[in-house]
Design an enzyme around this catalytic site. Structure first.
Site, PDB file in Angstrom:
ATOM      1  CE1 TYR A  12      -4.091  -1.580   0.142  1.00  0.00           C
ATOM      2  CE2 TYR A  12      -3.723  -2.144   2.429  1.00  0.00           C
ATOM      3  CZ  TYR A  12      -4.488  -2.223   1.289  1.00  0.00           C
ATOM      4  OH  TYR A  12      -5.651  -2.945   1.300  1.00  0.00           O
ATOM      5  NE  ARG A  47     -13.644  -2.539   5.317  1.00  0.00           N
ATOM      6  CZ  ARG A  47     -12.341  -2.539   5.113  1.00  0.00           C
ATOM      7  NH1 ARG A  47     -11.512  -2.627   6.120  1.00  0.00           N
ATOM      8  NH2 ARG A  47     -11.846  -2.466   3.890  1.00  0.00           N
ATOM      9  CE  LYS A 136      -6.054  -8.915  -2.406  1.00  0.00           C
ATOM     10  NZ  LYS A 136      -6.624  -7.837  -1.609  1.00  0.00           N
ATOM     11  CG  HIS A 160     -10.362  -5.214  -0.265  1.00  0.00           C
ATOM     12  ND1 HIS A 160      -9.193  -4.767  -0.797  1.00  0.00           N
ATOM     13  CD2 HIS A 160     -10.157  -5.244   1.075  1.00  0.00           C
ATOM     14  CE1 HIS A 160      -8.322  -4.508   0.170  1.00  0.00           C
ATOM     15  NE2 HIS A 160      -8.894  -4.809   1.322  1.00  0.00           N
TER      16      HIS A 160
HETATM   17  C1  LIG Z   1      -8.789  -8.246   8.300  1.00  0.00           C
HETATM   18  C2  LIG Z   1      -8.482  -8.078   6.839  1.00  0.00           C
HETATM   19  C3  LIG Z   1      -7.378  -7.320   6.476  1.00  0.00           C
HETATM   20  C4  LIG Z   1      -7.073  -7.157   5.119  1.00  0.00           C
HETATM   21  N1  LIG Z   1      -5.979  -6.421   4.776  1.00  0.00           N
HETATM   22  C5  LIG Z   1      -5.638  -6.326   3.471  1.00  0.00           C
HETATM   23  C6  LIG Z   1      -4.462  -5.645   3.091  1.00  0.00           C
HETATM   24  O1  LIG Z   1      -3.708  -5.132   3.912  1.00  0.00           O
HETATM   25  N2  LIG Z   1      -4.190  -5.585   1.763  1.00  0.00           N
HETATM   26  C7  LIG Z   1      -4.990  -6.140   0.804  1.00  0.00           C
HETATM   27  O2  LIG Z   1      -4.683  -6.058  -0.388  1.00  0.00           O
HETATM   28  N3  LIG Z   1      -6.114  -6.790   1.143  1.00  0.00           N
HETATM   29  C8  LIG Z   1      -6.450  -6.901   2.452  1.00  0.00           C
HETATM   30  N4  LIG Z   1      -7.593  -7.564   2.802  1.00  0.00           N
HETATM   31  C9  LIG Z   1      -8.440  -8.145   1.748  1.00  0.00           C
HETATM   32  C10 LIG Z   1      -7.981  -9.560   1.455  1.00  0.00           C
HETATM   33  O3  LIG Z   1      -6.676  -9.579   0.950  1.00  0.00           O
HETATM   34  C11 LIG Z   1      -8.869 -10.256   0.453  1.00  0.00           C
HETATM   35  O4  LIG Z   1      -8.954  -9.506  -0.752  1.00  0.00           O
HETATM   36  C12 LIG Z   1     -10.280 -10.497   0.945  1.00  0.00           C
HETATM   37  O5  LIG Z   1     -10.295 -10.714   2.357  1.00  0.00           O
HETATM   38  C13 LIG Z   1     -10.813 -11.720   0.240  1.00  0.00           C
HETATM   39  O6  LIG Z   1     -12.083 -12.032   0.676  1.00  0.00           O
HETATM   40  P1  LIG Z   1     -12.393 -13.167   1.774  1.00  0.00           P
HETATM   41  O7  LIG Z   1     -12.064 -12.555   3.105  1.00  0.00           O
HETATM   42  O8  LIG Z   1     -13.847 -13.401   1.563  1.00  0.00           O
HETATM   43  O9  LIG Z   1     -11.508 -14.369   1.458  1.00  0.00           O
HETATM   44  C14 LIG Z   1      -7.906  -7.749   4.137  1.00  0.00           C
HETATM   45  C15 LIG Z   1      -9.012  -8.509   4.526  1.00  0.00           C
HETATM   46  C16 LIG Z   1      -9.303  -8.682   5.864  1.00  0.00           C
HETATM   47  C17 LIG Z   1     -10.493  -9.536   6.237  1.00  0.00           C
END
Ligand SMILES: Cc1cc2nc3c(=O)[nH]c(=O)nc-3n(C[C@H](O)[C@H](O)[C@H](O)COP(=O)(O)O)c2cc1C
Length: 281
Positions: A12, A47, A136, A160
């Site tokens: 990021y 959120r 992504k 996401h």
């Molecule tokens: C607690 C949490 C923190 C996350 N932090 C990031 C992050 O720092 N960078 C990012 O690209 N995606 C982040 N994501 C998104 C995940 O990489 C991913 O795209 C998403 O959780 C996929 O969906 P799912 O939780 O249904 O598997 C985060 C998701 C969660 C739940």
């Protein structure tokens, strides 16, 4: 324990370009094999549960703002003790602000809002990282092609986990358009909503090379730490294999669109994808 595999670093632009360049340098030194650049987080999504749970107040500096949420803490004394013994609220060691040090977790939402990535940023990112780059957060064929033009070796079709833009398309529904657009030039991965083996099967049938998981492993982590993550992966793997067997599919390579059917719920709503070979063979 799971075997060691390649490690990717997700970037990021929190803290600005200088902090990002330093992070990329450290990732390279640590032996990271690919850089993942997330493009769907111009600001943090709404959120609502974070508001309800007092995320801002509990992670902020004002002690009085925490008072309404104290019952939550007092109801879980064991959790509270282990949280405090573990060091309490974390800083982000991967986001080191020049002249200041690691970014406190409390600053993340504001920093995200100040650090939106644009396609122009890929020029300097490519200068400081010449290794494989994965973009992504792609949900359309056009954006996937743009990512390829800007040096992506793979794209992740991702909404996401539905935690950013409300009412955005499901990743699974966006996947076929992206697969078609890139036409084999780069790998296409997918995440969002992967909880079961059948979710993985559906994504592979629609052209994904692999899936990523977010919450599925985080639930395991929350329940049982490192062992919980290993167990979550085992559960997914076992369910994936079970699904293949139930489909009568002999190998991952044999999965294709004929194993899924895409039904339109109504002309205005997203289509649903179910697994199973309903068409005549
Ligand atoms: C607690 C949490 C923190 C996350 N932090 C990031 C992050 O720092 N960078 C990012 O690209 N995606 C982040 N994501 C998104 C995940 O990489 C991913 O795209 C998403 O959780 C996929 O969906 P799912 O939780 O249904 O598997 C985060 C998701 C969660 C739940």
């Amino acid at each position: 324990m799971a075997s060691k595999g390649p490690v990717w670093y997700q970037l990021y632009l929190l803290g600005g370009r200088e902090a990002a360049e330093a992070a990329i340098d450290r990732a390279r030194t640590a032996g990271v094999s690919a850089l993942v650049v997330t493009i769907d987080t111009a600001v943090s999504g709404l959120r609502e549960r974070d508001y309800r749970n007092g995320m801002k107040e509990l992670t902020g500096w004002n002690p009085f703002a925490k008072i309404p949420f104290l019952p939550q803490f007092l109801a879980s004394p064991r959790w509270l003790t282990s949280y405090l013994l573990d060091g309490g609220l974390r800083e982000l060691p991967n986001v080191v602000i020049p002249g200041q040090g690691p970014m406190p977790l409390t600053d993340v939402a504001t920093a995200l809002g100040q650090s939106a990535i644009t396609w122009n940023d890929f020029a300097w990112i490519r200068k400081v990282w010449s290794g494989p780059m994965i973009v992504k957060g792609v949900l359309t064929g056009d954006d996937a092609l743009r990512a390829v033009d800007h040096g992506a070796g793979a794209v992740v079709v991702s909404n996401h986990g539905g935690r950013q833009l409300d009412h955005v398309a499901a990743s699974l529904n966006a996947l076929p358009e992206v697969v078609k657009a890139v036409a084999g030039q780069v790998e296409v991965l997918m995440d969002g909503g992967v909880r079961r083996g059948s979710d993985i099967v559906k994504a592979l049938c629609l052209g994904a090379r692999a899936v990523l998981i977010g919450r599925a492993y985080a639930y395991g982590l929350g329940a049982a730490g490192r062992e919980g993550v290993a167990r979550a992966l085992e559960i997914l793997k076992a369910d994936f294999e079970r699904t293949l067997k139930l489909l009568g599919c002999v190998s991952v390579a044999a999965l294709d669109e004929s194993y899924v059917s895409r039904n339109s719920v109504s002309q205005h709503w997203e289509s649903v994808t179910s697994v199973g070979r309903f068409t005549a063979q």
